[in-house]
Structures are given as C-alpha cells and as structure tokens.
Scaffold this active site. Structure first.
Site, PDB file in Angstrom:
ATOM      1  N   LEU A  28      30.401 100.902   9.772  1.00  0.00           N
ATOM      2  CA  LEU A  28      30.552 102.216   9.023  1.00  0.00           C
ATOM      3  C   LEU A  28      31.734 103.041   9.789  1.00  0.00           C
ATOM      4  O   LEU A  28      32.301 103.788   9.093  1.00  0.00           O
ATOM      5  CB  LEU A  28      29.065 102.948   9.143  1.00  0.00           C
ATOM      6  CG  LEU A  28      29.183 104.272   8.736  1.00  0.00           C
ATOM      7  CD1 LEU A  28      29.352 104.319   7.282  1.00  0.00           C
ATOM      8  CD2 LEU A  28      27.712 104.902   9.044  1.00  0.00           C
ATOM      9  N   TYR A  29      31.714 102.799  10.880  1.00  0.00           N
ATOM     10  CA  TYR A  29      33.013 103.698  11.791  1.00  0.00           C
ATOM     11  C   TYR A  29      34.139 103.331  11.169  1.00  0.00           C
ATOM     12  O   TYR A  29      35.071 104.257  10.805  1.00  0.00           O
ATOM     13  CB  TYR A  29      32.954 103.082  13.313  1.00  0.00           C
ATOM     14  CG  TYR A  29      34.234 103.750  14.030  1.00  0.00           C
ATOM     15  CD1 TYR A  29      34.319 105.016  14.337  1.00  0.00           C
ATOM     16  CD2 TYR A  29      35.101 102.647  14.382  1.00  0.00           C
ATOM     17  CE1 TYR A  29      35.414 105.592  14.808  1.00  0.00           C
ATOM     18  CE2 TYR A  29      36.348 103.219  14.875  1.00  0.00           C
ATOM     19  CZ  TYR A  29      36.357 104.630  15.230  1.00  0.00           C
ATOM     20  OH  TYR A  29      37.636 105.204  16.088  1.00  0.00           O
TER      21      TYR A  29
END
Length: 782
Positions: free
Chosen positions: A242-243
């Site tokens: 997700l980062y």
C-alpha cells in the site's frame, strides 16, 4: 391566477404540494412593494443584513481559528520570516515538509548551511519515538531553522505560511513511511501520502509566485518489476505494498497538477536511505539496537533461501541529490491557479547503484559494534517487501551531476558512531534502554509489567553508623557525608508512557502513592506495601490521559484528558466523582491544586481555576499564553501561580491581581526563556524564589524573584530541562534532562555547583515526582 412574480418566488415542484396563499397575503405583499423607491429601500436593507451576517460569521470563524490554532501571531510570523531569510546571492527560500524527519533534517541543515532560507513543518506523529524527532528539531533550531508544528492537511496553516513567506521552492518530504506498517494502519498512508499531498499542491497552485516542487517518491513504486537495474522508464503499475501504491498515486497526482496548473514538479525515488539520525523502524537501526542489547535479529530470505539485497544509500548522498534537484528544478509557469505555459516534470532515481545483501549488512554492523549478532533466518512473509532493489542513476547523473560517494562500510561506521553517542552507550556497553515495541504496546502488557515491577516495597535507607554507637557523647556532632548512588534502586517498566514533553503524567501523593498515566489508563503504586491498582481506563475518543495530579488529601486525583475534560476520581473507591467540562477546547496537559481550587492548563493557551466544591466550577480564567500551557505550579502560600508555555513565556499570576479588573491579569510576564517552559519549582525555604527550566533551544535553569520579576541567575545545563525539584531538607535542586545527555543533575544552591550527575537514563527524563516526607528519620525518594 398567481402573478409571475409569485410563481418565481414560490415555484411549483412536480410531485410536491404547492403552497396556497390567501388574497389578503397577496394584497399585503403587493402593497409593500408597490413603488420602486420602496423596493430599493428593501433591497438596501437585505444587502446590509446579509453583509452584517457575513461579517459576524467571518469574525466568529477567525476567532475560532485564533483560539484553536497553535500557530500565528506576531512572534510566530517573526520566527518564520527569520528562518526563511536568504543569506547568499541567488539563494532560495524553501518550505521543507517533514523537516523533523530523517531526510528532512539533513536536507534542512544542508540548505541552511549554504545560505538558503528554510522553514520546516512537521506533525511529530508517533509512528516512531517522537523524542528523536524533537531532538532533530533542537538540532535544527541551533542552526537557525524554525519548524512549525502542524499537519500538511491543514490548508489554513499552509495558506498562512505562504502569506508570510513567498517560498521559491517546496521540498516535500512529509509522508507516512514504512512498508509493513501499512498492514496495521492503512488509513494513515492515504491521509498523509495522498490527501496531504493534494492539500499541499492546492495551496502551491494558487500561491503567487508558484513555488517549484521537489518531493520524495520511493523506489518501492517499482514493485514486482523484474528489470535490473531499475530505471525511471520501467513499468511501475504493479505495486507490492500500500505504501508503494500511495507513492505511485502521488506521481500521477503531481503529473496532473503539472499539466493543468503549470507547477514545476520533480519526484525523487529514494533507495533505502540510512545514516545518523535515521528511522528506528529501519532494519539497520533495529539490528544495531538488538545486537547491543543481546537480542536476536530476524533476517528474511526470499524464495529458495535467496538473500534479500538492497541498494543502501547513505544520507549525505541523498542530500546531494535533493539539493541538485532543487537547483535545477526550473520555474513553475502558473499564476492565479492557471497555467501560462509548460513547466518541467521530472522523476529521478537516487540510489547508490551497489546492492548489498542483508547478511553482509549484519556482518559490517558486527565489526563496527564488536559484537556478534544472534541471527534468526526466516522466509520473507507476504507483507509488501520486495527481494531486491538496484538503482539506475544515469538520468540524475546527466541532469545535475548526481554521484554517490559513500559505500556501506563507511556509512555504517558513521551511523554506529552516532548511535552509540546518541543513545548513551559507554564503550559499547548498553545501558538497558527501553524502546517501545509496537507488538508490546497494549494495556494487558502494561498492567502486567506494572504489577511485576511494583511487587515489592523499596528498601529502607542504609544506616550510616551502627545504632550502638549513635548515642556516644561527642564534642561536636559531625554531619555524616551523604552517599548518592550512581545507579537506580529500582527500574520500573512503563511501555505505554507517552513521550510528550508538554504532558504531565506522573505524581506522588501525600499518602505515599504514585499515580502514572500509560496511554488511556491511570495506574497507582502504593509505596507502603508495593501493591498496584488501576484507577480508570478511558475510551479512545476520550483519551489518552494527558495529565494527573493528586489532591492535597492524597485520596482524590484529577485526570486531564485529550478531549478537553478533567475528571475527579476517588482512588480508594475507584469511583469517578465528577467531570469538569467547558474549561478548554483541547487537551489538558497540566494540572495544579491549591486547596479546593483545581487549576488546569490546556493546549488552547488558557488557564482555568475550578472550585471543585460547587456545581458552577469555573471561577477564574487567565489568558496570557499564545500556545499550549505545559507547566503549572502554585506557591506554598497559594497566592502566586507560575505557568509555563510552549510560547516560551512564564507569567506569574497573583490571585489578588488576577481577580481584579487589571487588563493584563498577570503580575509579571517573564520572557527570558527561548524555548518551551515546562519545568517549574517553588523554593521551599524562600517563598518568592522560583526556578524554571527551558526546552531544547534554551537549556537553561533560571531563578526568579517573583515579587519584583527580576532574574537572579541563569545556568546553561547543556540539554533540555524537563523537570525540577527542590530538596526539602537541603539547599539543593534536582533537574532532569533530555537531549543530549538525558541526565539527572543535583545542584547546590545558590552556587549551582554540581553535587552529582546521574546518567543511567538513555532517553529524556520527562517527569519527576518527589515522595512525601512521612518521617524525618527516612530519606526522601524521587
């Protein structure tokens, strides 16, 4: 038939009833607007009414912003402008977001040292130990860099900054970092990396002039890419975390603002940055900590037990790339939110081009630390990490001469030297520093540790002479020489103790019971029998606890909360007696008792005296601070109150003056400190003598005559002053400190000669409490 005017004012809506009006109402309506002059007067009246409402609403909104914000004002603007001042020909004025972060600190220092103007902004969140960020802030402050504490999602704050300074460049480094943490708190990544970025871009697009923007993307955007080395032209549509996805989204968003609004944008894909002042969540950092503490380290392996490898890049090389990008960024072309022509849009890799396996990294650390690591090899979990990174930096080399020069061996040696110095290791010997672990941050663990730690009563004082000799006659009674131990008698674990300089989370009551707040829970330890109990636990929407203070009777305790409430509890019955509301608009970080008067200080800058005996408890409100009140102490007589604030101010309030119609309320407003004033202590043997201590940018203990407001003495301690306590039996003062030494220092007053210095703490000593004097034959404890 209704008139056309009536149809326009009261339109008929299909499917809804049409309002029926009587003929009498029509006659009154037409009579009122029968003449043009009358209609003109009515129009003027309506315009005036609307203008008055809007003016009042603007006043309410601006007042609300003034009282709720911790920024703004003449002094604040002066600090911002001074920090942004350019000291070289052709220099730039740069807003650095995330300035108290790892990369942000180094970039800000480099810009300032070469003569550029720098203003920082950082929200000092608790993703990792905020004290490290605040130590970085102190470092920057010592070099003339001012950091505004605030969030990049606060568009009003950003607008104010751009109104105050015409920034030529923005170095956007604020972000929620970390790959694995996204599985625990995904919303924080969207909040910081996407929403925060958009808020910043919105302010930049309307700024006049528009700044050029350089921002931190990440090598993680390459995700599952198989091409080696990674080039800017490679596909980045397969993020593995997700980062990485938020950083990729940031690249798309910045391209959009470049295309539509003419913002000059440069994105930098950092490759595994390391070095002094780094992030504690990074592998090299945690490996160092665990090796020194003799704890095992976990080393991940990829498929078929292939070692993971990273293109480790030393911080100084990253800084060179950031400055090179700023220097060659080109100008934005928009004005008034509209694009006037094409503007540069660039993306560069910043790496070292020499990937190193993680086991090799560990071997280098072992050599520098002169200690062997306890290694656990495990298969890499599916948490978003990738097995290999390798940067192609040819584009950055061609555009601005980027050339990394620090190899991993050299960079880690510099990091280890810094680590041992910062965390207080003596010749490689650890001092048993407790660093919170996310997996251990829960109330069950905290309660268990408190129960185990407070199991036994502290040992009594050691006899200096055998009893049988104490009654022998002597010509002159010699005072025995006092021994001050250099090690603690007892170490208590407090895993959820909030590391916040501005809070007051520890107090020792008159019944010899310690109260300590750990996150949302208040615990008690009875020093007479070693028992531990829990007073109260609060829900997340109410907590965490921000202050605790025992009432003079030692039975009742006041608890300040993050939601602006103050609750009074009976500690013997574990029963809440009442809740004080309406005192503050934000958290209550400081509390002080004066008999039945409970004085509270809030982040809103207000000080409120509450009479806890009556229903309408607010009896007085003092307004002398522009920012959070972090220290409150009543004099022994109960006549004077000292208050310290994050605005560096130290007002002295006298009840007779504050209760009158005096326009200022305070007796004295002491402005000599140059950092936040939290540590306050009234002298027990001289009623008008007050000691105060300043934060990282000040580091001084000052002594005041509160009758005249004169500063009697000032001593530079060399580090943050977090708390002060007077010895009740000797003319001595004990101070606790933060960065850089984290020590306790015992001073002889008034000479201020050091009696002893205790250096067992390895992080800042934020809170101190003194035991009540129950028996003259017993020594006091702290």
């Amino acid at each position: 038939m209704p008139s056309a005017l009536e149809d326009e004012l009261f339109p008929s809506t299909p499917g809804k009833f049409k309002i029926e009006r009587s003929h009498g109402m029509n006659r009154q309506f037409h009579r009122c607007f029968a003449s043009t002059s009358t209609m003109f007067l009515w129009a003027l009246f309506l315009i005036a009414l609307t203008a008055s409402y809007l003016s009042f609403q603007s006043f309410v909104d601006s007042g609300s912003r003034y009282f709720s914000a911790s920024w703004g004002g003449i002094q604040w603007e002066k600090q911002v402008r001074n920090s942004a001042q350019i000291h070289r020909s052709g220099g730039m004025s740069v807003l650095v977001t995330g300035a108290a972060g790892f990369v942000g600190t180094h970039v800000s220092l480099a810009l300032k040292k070469r003569g550029d103007g720098v203003v920082g902004i950082d929200n000092f969140n608790s993703y990792y130990d905020p004290s490290l960020k605040k130590a970085r802030r102190s470092l920057l402050k010592s070099h003339g860099v001012f950091i505004v504490e605030g969030d990049i999602n606060d568009n009003r704050l950003l607008d104010k900054l751009f109104d105050t300074v015409a920034f030529t460049h923005v170095m956007h480094l604020a972000a929620q970092a970390g790959v694995r943490y996204a599985m625990e708190n995904p919303h924080s990544y969207v909040h910081s990396n996407i929403a925060g970025l958009v808020t910043l871009l919105e302010v930049c697009k309307t700024a006049n002039p528009q700044p050029s923007i350089v921002w931190a993307s990440s090598s993680s955007v390459y995700g599952l890419n198989d091409n080696v080395p990674f080039s800017e032209s490679d596909r980045t549509d397969q993020p593995a975390s997700l980062y990485a996805a938020t950083k990729k989204a940031g690249e798309e968003i910045t391209h959009t603002y470049n295309h539509i609004y003419g913002l000059s944008v440069t994105g930098l894909r950092f490759f595994t940055v390391y070095g002094p002042w780094g992030r504690p969540d990074m592998a090299y950092f945690s490996f160092t900590r665990n090796i020194l503490q003799g704890k095992p380290i976990t080393i991940y392996r990829g498929k078929n037990r292939v070692d993971l490898a990273r293109d480790f890049t030393y911080i100084d090389d990253i800084v060179k790339g950031c400055l090179g990008s700023l220097d060659t960024s080109g100008k934005s072309t928009g004005s008034g939110g509209k694009k006037r022509g094409p503007a540069p849009y660039r993306i560069f890799n910043l790496g070292n081009t020499s990937p190193v396996t993680v086991p090799t990294l560990v071997s280098i650390l072992e050599r520098h630390l002169k200690m062997k690591a306890k290694k656990n090899f495990v298969d890499m979990p599916g948490n978003g990490d990738v097995p290999f990174t390798h940067a192609n930096i040819s584009l950055a080399r061609r555009e601005f001469g980027y050339k990394p020069t620090t190899d991993l061996q050299t960079g880690l040696r510099k990091f280890v030297r810094w680590y041992l110095s910062y965390y207080g290791y003596n010749h490689g010997k650890p001092l048993d520093r407790f660093i919170p672990n996310r997996s251990a941050m829960d109330f069950d663990f905290a309660h268990f540790m408190l129960t185990e730690a407070f199991k036994n009563k502290p040992p009594g004082p050691v006899e200096l002479l055998p009893r049988e000799f104490s009654s022998l006659p002597q010509d002159k009674q010699a005072k025995p020489r006092r021994h001050i131990p250099q090690t603690s008698e007892r170490t208590l674990d407090a895993p959820d103790l909030v590391d916040d300089y501005y809070l007051n989370l520890l107090d020792w009551g008159s019944c010899n019971v310690i109260a300590i707040a750990l996150a949302n829970t208040v615990y008690l330890w009875d020093a007479t029998n070693g028992s531990t109990s829990e007073v109260a636990t609060f829900e997340d929407e109410v907590g965490p606890v921000t202050s605790v203070s025992w009432a003079p009777d030692g039975r009742h305790i006041a608890i300040g909360l993050d939601n602006s409430e103050v609750q009074l509890w009976d500690s013997t019955a574990n029963k809440r007696l009442r809740t004080l509301r309406g005192c503050h608009r934000s958290r209550v970080g400081s509390i002080a008792w004066n008999n039945h008067i409970l004085t509270t200080g809030g982040m809103d800058g207000c000080i409120v005296n509450n009479d806890v005996r009556v229903r309408s408890h607010i009896v007085e409100t003092y307004r002398g601070h522009k920012q959070e009140v972090c220290g409150l102490k009543w004099s022994a007589s109960g006549q004077q109150l000292a208050s310290g604030g994050n605005d560096n101010l130290l007002p002295i309030w006298d009840r007779s003056v504050a209760s009158s119609n005096s326009p200022t309320q305070w007796l004295h407003r002491l402005e000599d400190h140059t950092a936040a004033v939290k540590a306050l202590a009234w002298c027990p043997f001289q009623g008008n003598l007050l000691a105060s201590g300043g934060g990282g940018g000040d580091r001084c203990i000052k002594f005041w005559n509160t009758h005249t407001g004169a500063c009697l003495n000032s001593v530079d301690t060399g580090s943050h002053v977090c708390a002060l306590l007077w010895n009740k039996n000797e003319r001595e003062l004990l101070s606790s400190h933060g960065f850089t030494q984290n020590q306790l220092t015992l001073w002889k007053y008034p000479s201020m000669a050091k009696v002893a210095e205790l250096t067992g703490h390895t992080s800042r000593v934020l809170y101190m409490a003194q035991s009540p004097v129950l028996d003259p034959a017993h020594n006091e404890e702290t």
